[in-house]
Design an enzyme around this catalytic site. Structure first.
Site, PDB file in Angstrom:
ATOM      1  N   ALA A 120      96.125  26.282 -24.708  1.00 39.73           N
ATOM      2  CA  ALA A 120      97.458  26.766 -24.328  1.00 39.73           C
ATOM      3  C   ALA A 120      97.890  27.871 -25.278  1.00 39.73           C
ATOM      4  CB  ALA A 120      98.472  25.621 -24.355  1.00 39.73           C
ATOM      5  N   ASP A 121      98.738  28.744 -24.768  1.00 36.71           N
ATOM      6  CA  ASP A 121      99.370  29.744 -25.629  1.00 36.71           C
ATOM      7  C   ASP A 121     100.815  29.913 -25.189  1.00 36.71           C
ATOM      8  OD1 ASP A 121      98.874  31.895 -27.791  1.00 36.71           O
ATOM      9  OD2 ASP A 121     100.030  32.923 -26.247  1.00 36.71           O
ATOM     10  N   THR A 122     101.708  29.938 -26.165  1.00 39.80           N
ATOM     11  CA  THR A 122     103.139  30.062 -25.890  1.00 39.80           C
ATOM     12  C   THR A 122     103.662  31.403 -26.387  1.00 39.80           C
ATOM     13  OG1 THR A 122     103.438  27.663 -26.051  1.00 39.80           O
ATOM     14  CG2 THR A 122     105.414  29.029 -26.286  1.00 39.80           C
TER      15      THR A 122
ATOM     16  N   ALA B 197     100.983  29.452 -21.123  1.00 45.28           N
ATOM     17  CA  ALA B 197      99.825  29.466 -20.227  1.00 45.28           C
ATOM     18  C   ALA B 197      98.900  28.331 -20.647  1.00 45.28           C
ATOM     19  CB  ALA B 197      99.104  30.799 -20.316  1.00 45.28           C
TER      20      ALA B 197
END
Length: 209
Positions: free
Chosen positions: A78-80, A115
């Protein structure tokens, strides 16, 4: 862990691990990726989050392929990204960065994008992007300086951690709270279940939680 497929979390984030555990899923291994998270010039927030989540998944997959015990595991990355309009805010590591972020967010709306990338045991890639709208109260200079002093902002997208003191800054939130923390649980578990991962497997062991 016997009785279910193995799963790897491609992150070293304690928050993402805690969220996955909250959903009753205990990863068999952590494979944090050393990825340059600098946005590309002119890159939009959504595109940046998607690209970085995919890069983290790619790196974790290469690691897992070399590990006989983990080969064929599910992989979640995940990436925020926190953004005001099209402007992507940094993952603040310096006091000046965090101060600038907080002044920009003060009294304004912003968006948080996470994502998620799932790699299946057959090495197919699935991706989801989740958006949450957040509005902060107007922060005084005393608020900002005291929050900087807490150190809670360090390494956080947008220079704040909503699950801590900064939760008191939020006037309004539209969308997933866990998305703002760093891993939207509904979308993550739905993605896993859709690819055949038994998301309820660990629930019986969480009675005492």
């Amino acid at each position: 862990m016997l009785g279910r497929p193995k799963i790897v979390l491609a992150s070293g984030s304690p928050r993402r691990l805690a969220l996955l555990n909250q959903a009753g899923i205990e990863p068999d291994a952590l494979r944090p990726a050393d990825v340059d998270e600098t946005p590309k010039r002119g890159e939009l927030p959504r595109a940046c989050a998607n690209r970085l989540a995919r890069a983290k998944a790619d790196a974790a997959l290469k690691s897992v392929q070399l590990d006989d015990e983990l080969r064929g595991a599910f992989i979640i990355s995940a990436d925020t990204v926190v953004a005001v309009g099209r402007r992507i805010l940094p993952k603040a590591n310096l006091v000046d960065e965090a101060s600038q972020c907080l002044r920009l967010l003060s009294g304004r709306n912003h968006r948080v994008y996470t994502a998620i990338t799932l790699v299946t045991p057959k090495e197919a890639f699935r991706q989801r992007l989740v958006e949450t709208r957040v509005r902060f109260k107007r922060l005084s200079e005393d608020d900002i300086q005291a929050y900087i002093g807490s150190g809670e902002w360090r390494g956080k997208a947008g220079g704040y951690a909503v699950q801590g003191i900064a939760g008191s800054f939020v006037v309004k939130m539209v969308g997933s709270y866990t998305n703002v923390v760093g891993l939207p649980l509904y979308e993550t578990t739905t993605l896993l279940a859709g690819e055949g991962f038994p998301i309820r497997f660990g629930w019986l062991n969480t009675v005492g939680v």
